[in-house]
Enzyme design. Structure first.
Site, PDB file in Angstrom:
ATOM      1  N   CYS A 176     -12.446  -3.503 -68.268  1.00  0.00           N
ATOM      2  CA  CYS A 176     -12.759  -2.139 -67.858  1.00  0.00           C
ATOM      3  C   CYS A 176     -14.228  -1.974 -67.523  1.00  0.00           C
ATOM      4  O   CYS A 176     -14.676  -0.890 -67.188  1.00  0.00           O
ATOM      5  CB  CYS A 176     -12.323  -1.142 -68.923  1.00  0.00           C
ATOM      6  SG  CYS A 176     -13.061  -1.473 -70.518  1.00  0.00           S
ATOM      7  N   HIS A 202      -8.349  23.557 -56.981  1.00  0.00           N
ATOM      8  CA  HIS A 202      -7.295  23.388 -55.970  1.00  0.00           C
ATOM      9  C   HIS A 202      -7.901  23.046 -54.613  1.00  0.00           C
ATOM     10  O   HIS A 202      -7.362  22.217 -53.881  1.00  0.00           O
ATOM     11  CB  HIS A 202      -6.486  24.685 -55.830  1.00  0.00           C
ATOM     12  CG  HIS A 202      -5.486  24.858 -56.932  1.00  0.00           C
ATOM     13  ND1 HIS A 202      -4.844  26.044 -57.172  1.00  0.00           N
ATOM     14  CD2 HIS A 202      -5.012  23.988 -57.834  1.00  0.00           C
ATOM     15  CE1 HIS A 202      -4.032  25.899 -58.194  1.00  0.00           C
ATOM     16  NE2 HIS A 202      -4.117  24.660 -58.618  1.00  0.00           N
ATOM     17  N   GLU A 242     -16.857  -6.333 -75.957  1.00  0.00           N
ATOM     18  CA  GLU A 242     -18.108  -6.032 -75.259  1.00  0.00           C
ATOM     19  C   GLU A 242     -19.332  -6.506 -76.014  1.00  0.00           C
ATOM     20  O   GLU A 242     -20.456  -6.204 -75.625  1.00  0.00           O
ATOM     21  CB  GLU A 242     -18.201  -4.536 -74.967  1.00  0.00           C
ATOM     22  CG  GLU A 242     -18.062  -3.644 -76.174  1.00  0.00           C
ATOM     23  CD  GLU A 242     -18.152  -2.154 -75.824  1.00  0.00           C
ATOM     24  OE1 GLU A 242     -18.653  -1.822 -74.754  1.00  0.00           O
ATOM     25  OE2 GLU A 242     -17.723  -1.345 -76.665  1.00  0.00           O
ATOM     26  N   ASP A 287     -21.554  -3.814 -71.376  1.00  0.00           N
ATOM     27  CA  ASP A 287     -22.282  -4.140 -72.594  1.00  0.00           C
ATOM     28  C   ASP A 287     -22.299  -5.641 -72.856  1.00  0.00           C
ATOM     29  O   ASP A 287     -23.304  -6.179 -73.312  1.00  0.00           O
ATOM     30  CB  ASP A 287     -21.669  -3.402 -73.799  1.00  0.00           C
ATOM     31  CG  ASP A 287     -22.234  -1.992 -73.924  1.00  0.00           C
ATOM     32  OD1 ASP A 287     -23.458  -1.837 -73.733  1.00  0.00           O
ATOM     33  OD2 ASP A 287     -21.458  -1.056 -74.171  1.00  0.00           O
TER      34      ASP A 287
HETATM   35  C1  PEP Z   1     -18.560  -1.607 -70.968  1.00  0.00           C
HETATM   36  O1  PEP Z   1     -19.411  -1.733 -71.857  1.00  0.00           O
HETATM   37  O2  PEP Z   1     -18.284  -2.501 -70.144  1.00  0.00           O
HETATM   38  C2  PEP Z   1     -17.819  -0.335 -70.819  1.00  0.00           C
HETATM   39  C3  PEP Z   1     -16.833  -0.219 -69.951  1.00  0.00           C
HETATM   40  O3  PEP Z   1     -18.176   0.687 -71.629  1.00  0.00           O
HETATM   41  P1  PEP Z   1     -19.387   1.702 -71.361  1.00  0.00           P
HETATM   42  O4  PEP Z   1     -19.866   1.450 -69.957  1.00  0.00           O
HETATM   43  O5  PEP Z   1     -18.828   3.047 -71.594  1.00  0.00           O
HETATM   44  O6  PEP Z   1     -20.363   1.278 -72.403  1.00  0.00           O
HETATM   45 MG    MG Z   2     -19.568  -0.372 -73.571  1.00  0.00          MG
END
Ligand code: PEP
Ligand code: MG
Length: 566
Positions: free
Chosen positions: A499, A186, A428, A452
């Site tokens: 991502c 908190h 990836e 990756d």
């Molecule tokens: C990626 O490979 O771009 C990814 C987001 O996964 P991590 O970094 O967990 O391998």
């Molecule tokens: Mg990855």
């Protein structure tokens, strides 16, 4: 220099005010006039509730509803009929109000502290806070008045309780240092809401720092500097100005849609590792979660989490998101992510080896357990499944088959789940990128993992400094693969997000806008910055930049050119 947990961003420079705990010792007495003692207890509860209501109202004005609700929760706990009834019983048996209160509070504190989940554990510190406040009223001890702290104060305390935080005048308090508490306590949530830099869990802070001593609190890095040199004060004053300037500017983007300058709308999600991180995702104005790295649930323990444990974790995250999407990536172990209790063999080439979906498809029960947990949680919100490290269609099909099998089992057991749960592929590997046209026909969405993808495409380990000159998502080969993935998504009518770290890179964002990416998933503190960068580009301008970039031959050329346009 003292190190702790970076719990609330920003730099504070001020003088330490050490909040010492005052003694709440008393000698328990046997009471004969139990009616009068009961009345004394009731009066104390009334004063506590009145004070807390006033504090909650002040907090509602200064920070917002969510923070005020924490204090209002304290009133509910203190007014709980069971709690009050039991205390009254102890008083009528002859115990003094202090002892009766302490007995019941300690019972709840022990019970809540033993719980496994963080939220219930947090209730223990709520009850501790209530006990201290009501005992102070009964004993006539004045609680420390943080509200009276002068301008430029850095609060140093063993623990910062919600009621203490409520007394904070954010004009006067420039930093917070505590000896306990994590990022999701908190204290941390309130410090962030008040926008006061905070470093928590600094071992022995109240003893190591002295009252009135000058202190720098670096809430970005989790560092506290006592009695800084002139040069450090200068350096941190500059850092603070730059931080405040950027924060002020970025606040204009809070609560807004993510739009390009020409009006195209994007989804701006966050990457998380634990269910509680969903709180920060919401605090930083994320529009959902684009990557839940579930391997964190499997770490720091000695066995695989059970289906129920996983279900609770996924359900908790999706409930925090209140209807916003949650993309759960199934277990990504192996490579650089070892889990000793799985007994994975040491491999010559771990990044090319037995990892992620390859491991899961070979350990079907473990995989199905995770999928069942995700499916069960899908009854509580917008959950989507994503498979990591897919290299060929067979892996996607095998993963989807297992989802079907888990669905059948749940149907048979009459357990609710979302029948139409979306299943996507984390793009990836270079192989997945090259066959994106084929994968798109059998996927509901793509999310590009550039971390990756860059490594596999450039045949270059992201952690090896000798080859780091090659590791760049701006390499023409990587950009071509990203473009191909997005093109194939568009042709097959499926959304494509990103991502990997590149999604928050202001140099790459115009290229992604031009290629037609629809969702960006970034770390929570980057949300407003990415929203701002997106808002500066029209689609037409981004297209021009992308056209030029895609005609270039080297990473250096691309980098140098993009530096001139951002
Ligand atoms: C990626 O490979 O771009 C990814 C987001 O996964 P991590 O970094 O967990 O391998
Ligand atoms: Mg990855």
């Amino acid at each position: 220099m003292l190190n702790g947990t970076a719990a609330s961003d920003g730099i504070g420079i001020g003088r330490a005010m050490i909040i010492e705990e005052h003694s709440l010792d008393y000698t328990p007495k046997t009471i004969t006039d139990t009616d009068a003692e009961s009345q004394r207890f009731k009066n104390a509860v009334k004063i506590f509730c009145d004070n807390t209501t006033a504090q909650a109202e002040a907090l509602r004005k200064s920070t917002g509803d969510k923070e005020a609700e924490i204090l209002e929760g304290h009133i509910q706990i203190m007014r709980d009929p069971y709690m009050c009834g039991e205390i009254e019983k102890l008083i009528s048996d002859g115990q003094c109000a202090e002892a009766a209160l302490e007995h019941m509070c300690d019972m709840f504190i022990t019970m809540f502290s033993a719980a496994d989940d963080e939220l219930t554990k947090q209730r223990a510190s709520d009850v501790k806070d209530i006990k201290t406040s009501v005992l102070s009223i009964l004993l006539g001890v004045n609680e420390v008045k943080i509200s009276a702290a002068p301008k430029g104060t850095v609060i140093v305390a063993k623990e910062l309780t919600p009621s203490m935080t409520a007394g904070i005048n954010k004009e006067n308090i420039v930093g917070i240092v505590t000896e306990t508490g994590g990022k999701t306590s908190h204290s941390a949530i309130l410090a962030r809401a008040l926008e006061i830099p905070a470093v928590l869990s600094v071992d022995g802070a109240a003893k190591k720092l002295s009252a009135g001593e000058q202190v720098i609190v670096d809430g970005n890095e989790g560092i506290v500097i006592a009695s800084p040199e002139e040069s450090q004060i200068e350096q941190y004053t500059q850092k603070r100005s730059a931080f405040l300037r950027e924060r002020r500017e970025l606040e204009n983007y809070r609560g807004k849609k993510t739009l390009s300058a020409s009006g195209e709308e994007y989804e701006l999600f966050c990457n998380i590792g634990k269910p509680d991180d969903a709180i920060s995702a919401m605090e930083f104005d994320g529009e959902g979660v684009g990557l839940f790295r579930t391997e964190f649930l499997f770490m720091d323990r000695n066995s695989v989490p059970t289906e129920d444990e996983q279900f609770e974790a996924y359900k908790k995250a999706v409930l925090i998101l209140k209807g916003k999407p949650l993309i759960i990536r199934t277990l990504d172990v192996g490579g650089d992510k070892d889990l000793p209790y799985l007994g994975l063999k040491k491999e010559e080439n771990p990044f090319m080896g037995y990892r992620a979906i390859r491991y899961c498809l070979d350990n079907r029960e473990l995989f199905k357990t995770q999928i069942r947990a995700i499916l069960r949680a899908s009854a509580f919100g917008d959950i989507r499944i994503m498979f990591p490290l897919v290299t060929c269609v067979d892996e996607l099909r095998a993963g989807k088959e297992l989802v079907e099998k888990a669905k059948e089992e749940l149907r048979e057991s009459k357990i609710n789940f979302n029948e139409n749960i979306k299943i996507g592929v984390m793009m990836e590997t270079s192989s997945a990128a090259v066959i994106a046209d084929v994968l798109a026909k059998e996927s509901d969405f793509f999310s590009i993992g550039t971390n990756d993808l860059t490594g596999y495409t450039m045949a270059c380990d992201r952690g090896n400094s000798d080859v780091s000159y090659l590791y760049s998502a701006l390499q023409p080969s990587v950009l071509r693969l990203i473009k191909n993935i997005i093109d194939c998504g568009i042709k097959n009518n499926i959304p494509v997000g990103m991502c990997g770290e590149a999604a928050a890179n202001s140099m790459i964002i115009p290229l992604l806008i031009s290629f037609g990416l629809t969702e960006f998933s970034v770390s929570a503190p980057s949300v407003l910055k990415v929203r701002k960068v997106i808002s500066t580009w029209t689609k037409a301008e981004a297209d021009k930049v992308a056209e030029k970039v895609m005609s270039m031959s080297t990473e250096k050329e691309i980098y140098d050119y993009l530096k001139t346009v951002i």
